[in-house]
Design a protein around this motif. Structure first.
Motif, PDB file in Angstrom:
ATOM      1  N   ASP A  65      75.135  -5.908  44.184  1.00  0.00           N
ATOM      2  CA  ASP A  65      73.769  -5.575  44.150  1.00  0.00           C
ATOM      3  C   ASP A  65      73.568  -4.320  43.970  1.00  0.00           C
ATOM      4  O   ASP A  65      72.422  -3.810  43.594  1.00  0.00           O
ATOM      5  CB  ASP A  65      73.452  -6.010  45.822  1.00  0.00           C
ATOM      6  CG  ASP A  65      73.318  -7.608  46.169  1.00  0.00           C
ATOM      7  OD1 ASP A  65      73.194  -8.189  45.229  1.00  0.00           O
ATOM      8  OD2 ASP A  65      73.234  -7.900  47.343  1.00  0.00           O
ATOM      9  N   ASN A 556      82.731  -8.683  61.520  1.00  0.00           N
ATOM     10  CA  ASN A 556      81.625  -9.091  60.743  1.00  0.00           C
ATOM     11  C   ASN A 556      81.719 -10.703  60.914  1.00  0.00           C
ATOM     12  O   ASN A 556      80.467 -11.454  60.755  1.00  0.00           O
ATOM     13  CB  ASN A 556      82.115  -8.756  59.261  1.00  0.00           C
ATOM     14  CG  ASN A 556      81.601  -7.534  58.823  1.00  0.00           C
ATOM     15  OD1 ASN A 556      80.920  -6.719  59.672  1.00  0.00           O
ATOM     16  ND2 ASN A 556      82.346  -7.011  57.780  1.00  0.00           N
ATOM     17  N   GLU A 648      62.008  -7.102  51.973  1.00  0.00           N
ATOM     18  CA  GLU A 648      63.356  -7.571  51.484  1.00  0.00           C
ATOM     19  C   GLU A 648      64.223  -6.300  51.551  1.00  0.00           C
ATOM     20  O   GLU A 648      65.439  -6.529  51.554  1.00  0.00           O
ATOM     21  CB  GLU A 648      63.016  -7.929  49.889  1.00  0.00           C
ATOM     22  CG  GLU A 648      62.163  -9.126  49.944  1.00  0.00           C
ATOM     23  CD  GLU A 648      62.095  -9.580  48.426  1.00  0.00           C
ATOM     24  OE1 GLU A 648      62.542  -9.041  47.571  1.00  0.00           O
ATOM     25  OE2 GLU A 648      61.220 -10.624  48.224  1.00  0.00           O
ATOM     26  N   SER A 651      65.963  -6.308  54.969  1.00  0.00           N
ATOM     27  CA  SER A 651      66.804  -7.239  54.885  1.00  0.00           C
ATOM     28  C   SER A 651      68.163  -7.076  54.178  1.00  0.00           C
ATOM     29  O   SER A 651      69.225  -7.249  54.658  1.00  0.00           O
ATOM     30  CB  SER A 651      66.204  -8.561  54.594  1.00  0.00           C
ATOM     31  OG  SER A 651      65.071  -8.896  55.368  1.00  0.00           O
ATOM     32  N   ARG A 652      68.049  -6.518  53.039  1.00  0.00           N
ATOM     33  CA  ARG A 652      69.134  -6.386  52.000  1.00  0.00           C
ATOM     34  C   ARG A 652      70.227  -5.248  52.747  1.00  0.00           C
ATOM     35  O   ARG A 652      71.393  -5.394  52.674  1.00  0.00           O
ATOM     36  CB  ARG A 652      68.758  -5.609  50.541  1.00  0.00           C
ATOM     37  CG  ARG A 652      69.825  -5.509  49.878  1.00  0.00           C
ATOM     38  CD  ARG A 652      69.355  -5.381  48.373  1.00  0.00           C
ATOM     39  NE  ARG A 652      68.741  -3.807  48.116  1.00  0.00           N
ATOM     40  CZ  ARG A 652      67.369  -3.803  47.936  1.00  0.00           C
ATOM     41  NH1 ARG A 652      66.784  -4.571  47.980  1.00  0.00           N
ATOM     42  NH2 ARG A 652      67.018  -2.329  47.906  1.00  0.00           N
ATOM     43  N   ASN A 654      70.395  -4.807  55.866  1.00  0.00           N
ATOM     44  CA  ASN A 654      70.587  -5.149  57.458  1.00  0.00           C
ATOM     45  C   ASN A 654      71.020  -6.634  57.464  1.00  0.00           C
ATOM     46  O   ASN A 654      70.270  -7.728  57.979  1.00  0.00           O
ATOM     47  CB  ASN A 654      69.274  -4.829  58.299  1.00  0.00           C
ATOM     48  CG  ASN A 654      69.101  -3.323  58.379  1.00  0.00           C
ATOM     49  OD1 ASN A 654      69.863  -2.685  59.204  1.00  0.00           O
ATOM     50  ND2 ASN A 654      68.126  -3.008  57.554  1.00  0.00           N
ATOM     51  N   ARG A 655      72.089  -7.017  57.188  1.00  0.00           N
ATOM     52  CA  ARG A 655      72.523  -8.518  57.005  1.00  0.00           C
ATOM     53  C   ARG A 655      73.156  -8.806  58.161  1.00  0.00           C
ATOM     54  O   ARG A 655      73.242 -10.069  58.369  1.00  0.00           O
ATOM     55  CB  ARG A 655      73.335  -8.731  55.742  1.00  0.00           C
ATOM     56  CG  ARG A 655      72.699  -8.197  54.223  1.00  0.00           C
ATOM     57  CD  ARG A 655      73.491  -8.466  53.120  1.00  0.00           C
ATOM     58  NE  ARG A 655      72.681  -8.382  51.869  1.00  0.00           N
ATOM     59  CZ  ARG A 655      73.116  -8.329  50.813  1.00  0.00           C
ATOM     60  NH1 ARG A 655      74.184  -8.635  50.397  1.00  0.00           N
ATOM     61  NH2 ARG A 655      72.558  -8.228  49.585  1.00  0.00           N
ATOM     62  N   LEU A 656      73.984  -8.107  59.032  1.00  0.00           N
ATOM     63  CA  LEU A 656      74.791  -8.530  59.880  1.00  0.00           C
ATOM     64  C   LEU A 656      74.212  -7.973  61.324  1.00  0.00           C
ATOM     65  O   LEU A 656      74.182  -6.956  61.409  1.00  0.00           O
ATOM     66  CB  LEU A 656      76.073  -8.343  59.668  1.00  0.00           C
ATOM     67  CG  LEU A 656      76.802  -8.778  58.477  1.00  0.00           C
ATOM     68  CD1 LEU A 656      78.196  -8.040  58.404  1.00  0.00           C
ATOM     69  CD2 LEU A 656      76.846 -10.299  58.393  1.00  0.00           C
TER      70      LEU A 656
END
Length: 829
Positions: A65, A556, A648, A651-652, A654-656
């Motif tokens: 990304d 994770n 967005e 969220s990109r 802060n995924r976990l």
């Protein structure tokens, strides 16, 4: 002769694996199939800057990304010697075949530029039509092992293949062309990884010699990632690049091209094709199949299944089962015009397709067990295949030979890739069919657990898929098999090694494959899930047997089961009486650092002291500080409660859920504090950001340490900073060696933490003690402390100060809370 060579090559390389549609979808000519050139979707690559180990390559893929994606066609155009790396099913062979097909078509067509038009759609190409020579390196390796043919060189192999094809007279033409700078050839060498390791280094030298001898030609070599890490297996003067998975746009392009071609062949109307394309895109977007769709081979299978059934299954076990069922049905029925199906050819009235399926499941299991390697598919010798299938075909050698003959002529679940050897089209299907066999064993739970204990790397995926498969019809057995990997609670085991923790995470993967809703229906399942979570939590702090990266991996993974350290009924604050707040006793300490003591831990004193400047004594009232930084889950609970739409970008980064939240401004952090104070009003608590003095006191402890573990220099086992190599945030609490004197985690590294104060100089006067300082009364920036995952070591020292715009959001800045039960100056206290 040359025209025949090019026509044969164009036809051979235009075959799309799995491209034949089901009989129900076939048009007037049932034998018609989709071809590679019809649906080819241009792939992208990324360029690793340095490769020292496979982890370096994996990190490149994990950071796609944030990395530049370069069209593979551009890389092939720009570099005359290129190694194309990728995982199984990533499209390496597809790229080779598309180039070979396009160039072969251009060579026999009067309008060669028209043939190259499809190539130009995939990216730049300035070299015109080139004569293609495709070399399957697995076949070269087999030839080298056989000892036939005298001296082994790439040129000798090319000549041998021409002789075997009845094209011996072409060799002088090829040999002369290879030496002529005015007629460069395109040499495509596919599958370096498929050559046995004991031959690979020798073959690399042969390729080096060939490319040096005929250096004006263009060379493309493909290889799986794992096989190109060792320097002994790397080619000289070859540029390397990694195939990237399909991104969202490429998935959409592939789906649209697939259904547009169906409309072009008049199998469906264009309107119907558009509706089907939209349906498949929606199905992938709305399910956990998105990551699978990034692999071109699996995307092809998904498209085939969707074409046949009009929908996709919800998870991968169902997806693989559907794919296997579809291919068996194709074997059973009529495949071509006037051609009898497999069952008719076997002429065994009592035979059922389930018998053949069981036979192939057995073959897959035995092949997997005998393979040993954790990569690729197994080679199955024809005589072994016959022997293993015979008991499922009435113990009849003739029927076994008829079955193998049938398979030999048709791509499907078994593919002949050598004269007398077969393999599965992808390791995934080998593993799935082995899993199906495993679940059918009399004592499946015991046998499955035994295999994992003996060789976890080899049997891990098979075990997980078996649990998912069994969970649909024998849930109790599936849960029992998983339970045998975690027989006891982690607290009951005296000596724990890394292998025990690995089995725990495999158990967790299997529970997810079964489905957590199904697991929770069974009391045994609920008990087992709690036990697995306990093991994973313990793994996060097991720094005596697990390295930092391993502990982070376990943390994770824990997110998918639900991190039991946090209470979802209490805004995801830690599950303890004090909600994760730890008391910091009242007392005095000296803020800042003196040079003499600082030099013990760093030679960069001048850099740090340029920020810190002065030392002065501070007196603080007691307060409590959060054990961990605020997590993603905690911040999500706040956002949901107040109706805030998270962006967005947020969220990109802060995924976990159990990672510290980032991409929150100082203003956001204070808003969260006010919200949580309202939630805790019944306890009489006030939550806020720490002052800079409170933060430093908590970090340095009673002895005013440079790092909160002392004056010992930082290392990757104590904190997540740039030398740890994680390259992102990590789950909170993974670095027990870096825990502070007061029991606080992650004060060094992971994320910078907002403080309440405006950034400014320390007080000029050092004569009087300063009580509960709150910093300057105004300013432009707010203080941040602690360093982050991308920070050098000096920024992680307890004394180091930085600053940030209070309205800005940073991908490496989060915050931690303090609770003020009786802080000096509060009304009524």
């Amino acid at each position: 002769m040359l025209r025949r060579y090019l026509n044969d090559l164009a036809a051979e390389t235009n075959r799309l694996p799995w491209g034949r549609l089901s009989p129900e979808q076939a048009g007037p000519d049932q034998g018609e199939v989709l071809r590679l050139a019809d649906v080819y979707t241009a792939l992208d690559t990324t360029e690793p800057k340095q490769i020292e180990c496979e982890d370096d390559l994996r990190k490149c893929l994990a950071r796609l990304d944030h990395m530049e994606r370069i069209p593979v066609q551009q890389m092939i155009n720009d570099h005359d010697r290129l190694v194309l790396l990728g995982d199984p099913g990533s499209g390496k062979t597809t790229v080779v075949n598309f180039l070979a097909h396009t160039m072969a078509r251009a060579g026999v067509n009067e309008d060669s530029q028209a043939c190259l038009s499809r190539l130009l759609k995939a990216g730049p190409w300035v070299h015109g039509p080139l004569l293609p020579i495709r070399i399957v390196l697995r076949e070269v390796g087999a030839w080298m092992t056989s000892g036939e043919g005298g001296q082994h060189t790439i040129g000798a192999w090319i000549r041998k293949t021409l002789i075997d094809a009845g094209l011996e007279s072409l060799w002088p033409v090829f040999h002369e062309g290879l030496q002529d700078p005015s007629t460069p050839y395109l040499i495509l060498l596919d599958g370096l990884d498929e050559v046995p390791a004991d031959l690979r280094e020798q073959l690399v030298r042969l390729i080096d010699d060939f490319s040096d001898t005929y250096q004006h030609n263009r060379f493309l070599v493909t290889c799986r990632i794992y096989a190109y890490v060792d320097p002994a297996y790397r080619l000289r003067r070859f540029r390397q690049t990694i195939l990237a998975p399909f991104d969202d746009d490429q998935i959409d392009q592939f789906i649209q091209a697939w259904y547009d071609e169906l409309a072009f062949q008049k199998r469906v109307s264009q309107t119907k094709a558009d509706d089907l394309a939209k349906g498949l895109k929606t199905a992938i977007d709305r399910s956990d199949l998105k990551t699978l769709a990034g692999r071109p081979l699996i995307m092809t299978v998904m498209a085939l299944l969707h074409t046949s059934y009009g929908q996709l299954p919800e998870d991968r076990v169902e997806l693989y089962q559907w794919a296997v069922d579809l291919l068996f049905r194709r074997w059973k029925g009529h495949v071509g015009q006037g051609e009898s199906g497999l069952m008719a050819q076997l002429s065994m009235p009592q035979l059922k397709m389930s018998d053949l399926m069981a036979g192939l499941y057995h073959v897959a299991f035995q092949a997997h067990a005998g393979q040993g390697s954790v990569e690729g598919t197994a080679d199955i010798a024809e005589e072994v295949l016959l022997k293993q299938l015979k008991p499922f075909l009435g113990d009849d050698w003739n029927r076994a030979e008829a079955f193998v003959q049938y398979v030999r002529e048709r791509a499907g679940l078994l593919i002949r890739h050598k004269t007398d050897a077969y393999t599965f089209p992808h390791r995934t299907f080998q593993e799935f069919m082995a899993a199906c066999h495993l679940t059918g064993l009399k004592d499946y739970p015991h046998e499955a657990a035994r295999l994992v204990r003996e060789n976890a790397d080899l049997w891990r995926i098979v075990f997980v898929l078996a649990a998912g498969h069994a969970g649909r019809t024998q849930l109790g057995n599936a849960i029992s098999a998983v339970g045998k990997l975690c027989l006891r609670s982690v607290s009951e085991v005296e000596s724990i090694d890394a292998a025990a923790f690995t089995r725990a995470v495999i158990a967790g993967e299997a529970l997810l494959e079964i489905g957590l809703a199904a697991v929770r229906r069974e009391e045994e399942g609920r008990i087992l899930m709690d036990r697995v979570k306990e093991w994973l939590v313990a793994a996060m702090t097991a720094d005596d047997v697990l390295a930092a990266r391993q502990r982070v991996y376990f943390g994770n993974f824990l997110v998918q089961l639900g991190d039991p350290r946090f209470d979802f009924e209490k805004e995801f604050l830690p599950y303890d009486r004090d909600l994760g707040f730890i008391e910091i006793p009242a007392g005095s300490f000296v803020m800042g650092e003196d040079k003499k003591r600082h030099e013990v831990v760093s030679s960069s004193y001048a850099i740090v002291m340029g920020k810190d400047k002065k030392r002065y004594e501070v007196v603080l009232s007691s307060y409590a500080m959060a054990k961990y930084p605020v997590t993603v889950a905690q911040y999500k609970a706040f956002a949901i409660d107040i109706g805030q739409q998270l962006s967005e970008s947020w969220s990109r980064f802060n995924r976990l859920d159990n990672h510290p939240v980032v991409f929150v401004s100082w203003v956001d952090a204070n808003t969260y504090c006010r919200w949580l104070t309202e939630k805790l009003e019944h306890r009489g608590l006030r939550v806020t950001l720490p002052t800079e003095a409170q933060w430093e006191r908590a970090a340095r402890g009673l002895d005013a340490l440079s790092y909160y573990w002392g004056y010992v220099e930082i290392d990757p086992e104590k904190a997540n900073y740039n030398k740890t190599g994680i390259s992102s945030t990590s789950p909170v609490g993974c670095f027990p060696k870096g825990k502070s004197e007061f029991g606080l985690f992650d004060l060094a590294g992971n994320v910078w933490e907002w403080c309440q104060d405006w950034y400014g100089d320390y007080p000029l006067s050092r004569e009087d003690k300063v009580r509960d300082p709150i910093g300057p009364s105004m300013g432009e920036y707010r203080v941040i402390r602690g360093g982050a995952w991308n920070s050098p070591d000096i920024y992680c020292q307890s004394v180091h100060r930085e600053y940030g715009d209070p309205g800005a959001k940073y991908r490496h800045v989060g915050f931690r809370l303090v609770c003020l039960p009786g802080q000096h100056g509060e009304p009524g206290k």
